[in-house]
Design a protein around this motif. Structure first.
Motif, mmCIF file in Angstrom:
data_model
loop_
_atom_site.group_PDB
_atom_site.id
_atom_site.type_symbol
_atom_site.label_atom_id
_atom_site.label_comp_id
_atom_site.label_asym_id
_atom_site.label_seq_id
_atom_site.Cartn_x
_atom_site.Cartn_y
_atom_site.Cartn_z
ATOM 1 N N GLY A 17 0.830 -1.202 0.000
ATOM 2 C CA GLY A 17 0.000 0.000 0.000
ATOM 3 C C GLY A 17 0.861 1.247 0.000
ATOM 4 N N ASP A 26 -4.885 -2.581 5.462
ATOM 5 C CA ASP A 26 -6.006 -2.087 4.643
ATOM 6 C C ASP A 26 -5.984 -2.716 3.256
ATOM 7 O OD1 ASP A 26 -6.712 -0.507 6.697
ATOM 8 O OD2 ASP A 26 -5.883 1.356 5.869
ATOM 9 N N GLN A 27 -4.786 -2.792 2.695
ATOM 10 C CA GLN A 27 -4.642 -3.378 1.365
ATOM 11 C C GLN A 27 -5.032 -4.851 1.376
ATOM 12 O OE1 GLN A 27 -3.490 -1.130 -1.015
ATOM 13 N NE2 GLN A 27 -4.193 -2.661 -2.466
ATOM 14 N N VAL A 29 -7.150 -6.300 3.392
ATOM 15 C CA VAL A 29 -8.606 -6.393 3.507
ATOM 16 C C VAL A 29 -9.255 -6.113 2.145
ATOM 17 C CG1 VAL A 29 -10.659 -5.262 4.502
ATOM 18 C CG2 VAL A 29 -8.716 -5.884 5.971
ATOM 19 N N GLN A 30 -8.728 -5.114 1.457
ATOM 20 C CA GLN A 30 -9.309 -4.758 0.152
ATOM 21 C C GLN A 30 -9.163 -5.921 -0.842
ATOM 22 O OE1 GLN A 30 -7.331 -2.731 -2.777
ATOM 23 N NE2 GLN A 30 -9.206 -2.914 -3.960
ATOM 24 N N TYR A 31 -7.974 -6.508 -0.901
ATOM 25 C CA TYR A 31 -7.745 -7.640 -1.800
ATOM 26 C C TYR A 31 -8.658 -8.809 -1.448
ATOM 27 C CZ TYR A 31 -3.550 -5.733 -4.024
ATOM 28 O OH TYR A 31 -2.685 -4.982 -4.766
ATOM 29 N N GLN A 33 -11.521 -8.776 0.007
ATOM 30 C CA GLN A 33 -12.902 -8.497 -0.380
ATOM 31 C C GLN A 33 -13.104 -8.726 -1.877
ATOM 32 O OE1 GLN A 33 -15.097 -7.925 2.164
ATOM 33 N NE2 GLN A 33 -16.474 -8.455 0.474
ATOM 34 N N GLU A 34 -12.152 -8.266 -2.657
ATOM 35 C CA GLU A 34 -12.240 -8.427 -4.113
ATOM 36 C C GLU A 34 -12.241 -9.915 -4.482
ATOM 37 O OE1 GLU A 34 -12.447 -5.843 -6.547
ATOM 38 O OE2 GLU A 34 -12.891 -4.785 -4.692
ATOM 39 N N ASN A 215 -6.641 -2.290 -7.780
ATOM 40 C CA ASN A 215 -7.049 -1.403 -6.685
ATOM 41 C C ASN A 215 -8.413 -0.761 -6.925
ATOM 42 O OD1 ASN A 215 -4.763 -1.957 -5.209
ATOM 43 N ND2 ASN A 215 -3.582 -0.372 -6.255
ATOM 44 N N LYS A 216 -8.953 -0.965 -8.118
ATOM 45 C CA LYS A 216 -10.264 -0.386 -8.400
ATOM 46 C C LYS A 216 -11.353 -1.384 -7.998
ATOM 47 C CE LYS A 216 -12.593 2.432 -11.686
ATOM 48 N NZ LYS A 216 -12.953 2.381 -13.079
ATOM 49 N N GLU A 217 -12.190 -0.945 -7.087
ATOM 50 C CA GLU A 217 -13.219 -1.817 -6.520
ATOM 51 C C GLU A 217 -14.090 -2.466 -7.599
ATOM 52 O OE1 GLU A 217 -15.252 0.219 -3.255
ATOM 53 O OE2 GLU A 217 -16.784 -1.348 -3.445
#
Ligand code: UDP
Length: 235
Positions: A17, A26-27, A29-31, A33-34, A215-217
């Motif tokens: 990140g 945070d990164q 968690v984001q990955y 989720q994707e 990185n784009k949801e």
């Protein structure tokens, strides 16, 4: 669903990140989720994650560590990232298996192709850690090789850039993005998609690569559904 089985390649650097080093929670968690959203669509997911946020073999020589030793250190770095990703996925209730190119039996399974395929068929996310287990290779090569071995339909290379451009878009504002490009054209123009070993393996096995912005949801889910995101490299 456009694809039945995908191989997702994530760079280690991206996992860092904004900090550019280590693992950003945070990164992660984001990955996660994707990946979960894509998995919920019913696609089989294998993942290769790099280690550049922790260590790269190339760096080693500067600090007096020889290249081969450095590469093994790099492979171990990928395993640390893979373990973090595995835990994060499991926290979301996702079944996972971590398979390693090096034998580290207390921590993960060795890579056995038939087992990997079986895990995928059962809906488990399979993470391939420690590269292919050999120095002088990269995790891009690992992604190509494992994708060919498990008969993935596509290699999805998640990056910070949203595709392949005529020049580096972070340096040259006039750079234009390709939606589709052939393997031959990438080669001819000398575009930097993956290292040559990795790229050639995909080309020779007619395995398409999609470079996209991870990185784009929602991008990963859109891709598995067949939307035109990023750049498709194919024959
Ligand atoms: N590496 C290796 N063999 C492999 C995979 C990785 O020797 O099969 C080493 C190599 O030193 C590499 C490091 O592991 O620099 C980390 O991987 P990479 O640089 O591909 O990570 P990324 O750039 O994707 O973060």
């Amino acid at each position: 669903m456009k694809y039945k089985r995908i191989l997702l390649k994530l760079s280690g650097e991206a996992l860092a990140g904004a900090d550019k080093h280590g693992i950003s929670p945070d990164q992660l968690v984001q990955y996660t989720q994707e990946i979960k959203n894509a998995l919920d669509q019913g696609v089989e997911i294998a993942i290769v994650i790099g280690g550049g946020n922790i260590f790269r073999g190339i760096q080693a020589e500067k600090s007096g560590v020889d290249r081969v030793q450095g590469d093994y250190m790099g492979m171990l770095a990928t395993l640390i990232n893979a373990m973090a990703l595995q835990s994060a996925l499991e926290n979301q209730g996702i079944q996972t298996r971590l398979m390693s190119g090096l034998q580290i039996n207390q921590v993960c399974e060795p890579f056995i192709r038939r087992k990997a395929v079986r895990h995928l068929e059962k809906g488990r996310v399979v993470i391939f850690g420690a590269g292919i287990g050999n120095p002088y290779f990269t995790t891009d090569s690992t992604a190509s090789l494992r994708a060919v071995e498990i008969e993935a339909d596509v290699v999805l290379k998640g990056t910070r850039v949203d595709g392949v451009y005529t020049a580096d878009p972070e340096k040259d504002p006039s750079a234009e993005k390709f939606t589709n490009i052939s393997f031959g054209e990438v080669y001819k123009r000398g575009l930097n998609v993956m290292d040559m070993t990795a790229f050639t393996l995909c080309k020779e096995n007619n395995l398409p690569i999609i470079v996209f912005d991870m990185n784009k949801e929602g991008n990963l889910t859109k891709l598995v559904k067949g939307e035109d995101i990023g750049t498709l490299i194919s024959e």
